[in-house]
Scaffold this active site. Structure first.
Site, PDB file in Angstrom:
ATOM      1  N   LYS A  84      24.507  -0.215   4.022  1.00  0.00           N
ATOM      2  CA  LYS A  84      25.742   0.310   4.646  1.00  0.00           C
ATOM      3  C   LYS A  84      27.263  -0.102   3.925  1.00  0.00           C
ATOM      4  O   LYS A  84      28.100   0.805   2.744  1.00  0.00           O
ATOM      5  CB  LYS A  84      26.328  -0.501   5.385  1.00  0.00           C
ATOM      6  CG  LYS A  84      27.992  -1.076   5.748  1.00  0.00           C
ATOM      7  CD  LYS A  84      28.004  -1.831   7.429  1.00  0.00           C
ATOM      8  CE  LYS A  84      29.727  -1.802   7.305  1.00  0.00           C
ATOM      9  NZ  LYS A  84      29.576  -3.351   7.354  1.00  0.00           N
TER      10      LYS A  84
ATOM     11  N   LYS B 277       9.435  -4.198  15.083  1.00  0.00           N
ATOM     12  CA  LYS B 277       9.687  -3.554  14.777  1.00  0.00           C
ATOM     13  C   LYS B 277      10.989  -2.603  15.547  1.00  0.00           C
ATOM     14  O   LYS B 277      11.641  -1.537  15.448  1.00  0.00           O
ATOM     15  CB  LYS B 277       8.530  -2.096  14.593  1.00  0.00           C
ATOM     16  CG  LYS B 277       7.817  -2.663  13.275  1.00  0.00           C
ATOM     17  CD  LYS B 277       8.147  -2.352  11.921  1.00  0.00           C
ATOM     18  CE  LYS B 277       7.034  -2.733  10.511  1.00  0.00           C
ATOM     19  NZ  LYS B 277       8.640  -2.345   9.212  1.00  0.00           N
TER      20      LYS B 277
ATOM     21  N   TYR C 131       4.381  -8.019  15.822  1.00  0.00           N
ATOM     22  CA  TYR C 131       4.756  -6.835  14.677  1.00  0.00           C
ATOM     23  C   TYR C 131       5.551  -5.592  15.212  1.00  0.00           C
ATOM     24  O   TYR C 131       6.796  -5.022  15.546  1.00  0.00           O
ATOM     25  CB  TYR C 131       3.970  -6.494  14.270  1.00  0.00           C
ATOM     26  CG  TYR C 131       3.643  -4.453  13.722  1.00  0.00           C
ATOM     27  CD1 TYR C 131       3.819  -4.917  11.995  1.00  0.00           C
ATOM     28  CD2 TYR C 131       2.905  -3.747  13.577  1.00  0.00           C
ATOM     29  CE1 TYR C 131       4.454  -4.458  10.924  1.00  0.00           C
ATOM     30  CE2 TYR C 131       3.124  -3.237  12.779  1.00  0.00           C
ATOM     31  CZ  TYR C 131       3.630  -3.086  11.139  1.00  0.00           C
ATOM     32  OH  TYR C 131       3.742  -1.959  11.068  1.00  0.00           O
TER      33      TYR C 131
ATOM     34  N   LYS D 170      10.419 -11.988  10.829  1.00  0.00           N
ATOM     35  CA  LYS D 170      11.428 -12.580  10.400  1.00  0.00           C
ATOM     36  C   LYS D 170      11.890 -10.845   9.064  1.00  0.00           C
ATOM     37  O   LYS D 170      13.100 -10.651   9.106  1.00  0.00           O
ATOM     38  CB  LYS D 170      11.712 -13.398   9.623  1.00  0.00           C
ATOM     39  CG  LYS D 170      12.037 -14.672   9.940  1.00  0.00           C
ATOM     40  CD  LYS D 170      11.890 -15.919   9.259  1.00  0.00           C
ATOM     41  CE  LYS D 170      12.544 -15.941   8.106  1.00  0.00           C
ATOM     42  NZ  LYS D 170      13.190 -17.230   7.296  1.00  0.00           N
TER      43      LYS D 170
ATOM     44  N   GLY E 118       1.407  -7.622  -0.209  1.00  0.00           N
ATOM     45  CA  GLY E 118       1.983  -6.925  -1.938  1.00  0.00           C
ATOM     46  C   GLY E 118       1.416  -6.994  -2.606  1.00  0.00           C
ATOM     47  O   GLY E 118       0.999  -8.143  -2.616  1.00  0.00           O
TER      48      GLY E 118
ATOM     49  N   PHE F  63       0.683  -0.869  -0.415  1.00  0.00           N
ATOM     50  CA  PHE F  63       0.178   0.404  -0.209  1.00  0.00           C
ATOM     51  C   PHE F  63       0.786   1.366  -0.352  1.00  0.00           C
ATOM     52  O   PHE F  63       0.973   2.411  -1.029  1.00  0.00           O
ATOM     53  CB  PHE F  63      -1.178   0.139   1.207  1.00  0.00           C
ATOM     54  CG  PHE F  63      -1.622   1.605   1.682  1.00  0.00           C
ATOM     55  CD1 PHE F  63      -2.296   2.173   0.255  1.00  0.00           C
ATOM     56  CD2 PHE F  63      -1.750   1.135   2.900  1.00  0.00           C
ATOM     57  CE1 PHE F  63      -3.474   2.796   0.708  1.00  0.00           C
ATOM     58  CE2 PHE F  63      -2.600   3.032   2.713  1.00  0.00           C
ATOM     59  CZ  PHE F  63      -3.538   4.085   1.806  1.00  0.00           C
TER      60      PHE F  63
ATOM     61  N   ASN G 153       8.058  -9.673  -2.012  1.00  0.00           N
ATOM     62  CA  ASN G 153       7.517 -11.266  -2.034  1.00  0.00           C
ATOM     63  C   ASN G 153       6.420 -11.245  -2.186  1.00  0.00           C
ATOM     64  O   ASN G 153       5.488 -11.769  -2.532  1.00  0.00           O
ATOM     65  CB  ASN G 153       7.866 -11.809  -0.701  1.00  0.00           C
ATOM     66  CG  ASN G 153       7.503 -11.659   0.107  1.00  0.00           C
ATOM     67  OD1 ASN G 153       6.512 -11.136   0.719  1.00  0.00           O
ATOM     68  ND2 ASN G 153       7.873 -12.263   1.478  1.00  0.00           N
TER      69      ASN G 153
END
Ligand code: UDP
Length: 316
Positions: free
Chosen positions: A105, A149, A145, A91, A36, A11, A32
């Site tokens: 990096k 995060k 979740y 994950k 989505g 989204f 993946n």
């Protein structure tokens, strides 16, 4: 710029890809596709400088050539999605953040993490400022979740402090608009679909819990401004216009002119009772604040869902 967007078919991710391409950037979108959808990025394939890679970002990411920016927006993000995909959620927040920070990096690219108001859990401070540490149940169903995060934020700060990566952290509060999945279980798409179909609106608990909803165009503007800023610490992005979920349901019934009724269902576990961003930091450092009112944003979203339902009927 040459930019990598993970979760680019989601989204928020798909709007970001679109906005970045429209500004003349080259965009590499990785997704993946578990939550989505290619439909979200279908029009982007016609644009110059867009490329899509179907990949799980918890695995090693190889991007040939230079990169200026990495935007890590991949993750199931609705409570229903992260309950359906608890391990993937952990994950992508942990390993996916590690892999994408590694890319930033290696390439000397700046980095932006899509974090969340969920880092504040069921907040004991109201409204929530960035210096509030939160009230999270690590082992509850939402913990997958919230903790992913929180870990992602810690890792992002560590890459900034120890590797000097130029990082930004967006704490994104409830965001809505066209392209949300009708079945993602969130309050706004669920209530709109129920209203348009004349079905009862399922309010969890007594509906007195509050949220503050930000329209997608405002959110995208905030993220783009944060990208350009030199703030290397979390920034709340959201609309401080707070309302109860019961009032949200009533508003959607009114705007859709629906005959639907409201039914009350058991509350979900650890459902935050209140949520409202303090956006002083974003206002002063980014010169950003939301412009779209809830009524205006809901009307646009309702029109979009109406068209989606028509298409669905035609395909049946
Ligand atoms: N909610 C509800 N009915 C629904 C979906 C959600 O009452 O069908 C409530 C939910 O319990 C929460 C609020 O609406 O209090 C916002 O939920 P959502 O899933 O949109 O996002 P959250 O802010 O919880 O991540």
């Amino acid at each position: 710029m040459r930019v990598l967007v993970t979760g680019g078919a989601g989204f928020i991710g798909s709007y970001l890809c679109e906005a970045l391409l429209n500004q003349g950037n080259e965009v590499i979108c990785i997704d993946n596709l578990i939550t989505g959808s290619l439909k979200n990025i279908e029009p982007l394939f016609k644009k110059e400088g867009f490329c899509f890679i179907k990949q799980d970002v918890t695995n090693y990411i190889h991007i040939p050539g230079e990169l200026d920016f990495v935007l890590h927006f991949a993750s199931p993000a609705s409570p229903k999605d992260y309950l359906d995909y608890p391990i993937q959620t952990l994950k992508v927040g942990a390993l996916g953040t590690h892999k994408t920070l590694g890319v930033a990096k290696e390439k000397g690219a700046a980095y932006i993490l899509a974090s969340t108001s969920e880092v504040y859990g069921d907040p004991l401070v109201h409204p929530q400022r960035e210096d509030y540490w939160g009230n999270v149940n690590p082992i509850g169903p939402r913990g997958v979740y919230d903790e992913a995060k929180r870990f992602a934020e810690a890792l992002t700060m560590a890459y900034h402090r120890y590797h000097g990566v130029n990082i930004k952290i967006a704490r994104i509060f409830n965001t809505y608009g066209p392209r949300m999945r009708p079945t993602d279980g969130r309050a706004i798409p669920t209530f709109i679909i129920q209203s348009l179909k004349g079905e009862p609106l399922t309010v969890f608990g007594d509906g007195s819990q509050t949220r503050s909803f930000c329209y997608i165009s405002d959110m995208i503007e905030g993220i783009l401004k944060l990208m350009k800023s030199n703030i290397n610490e979390p920034v709340n992005l959201g609309n401080p216009d707070e309302m109860t979920i019961l009032n949200l349901a009533k508003k959607i019934i009114e705007l859709t002119k629906s005959k639907s009724e409201i039914t009350f269902q058991p509350s979900s576990i650890d459902d935050p009772k209140t949520r409202k961003p303090d956006i002083s930091l974003a206002k002063s450092y980014l010169g950003w604040e939301p412009k779209v009112s809830l009524e205006e944003g809901l009307k646009k979203t309702i029109n979009w869902f109406r068209e989606e339902l028509k298409l669905e009927e035609l395909n049946e």
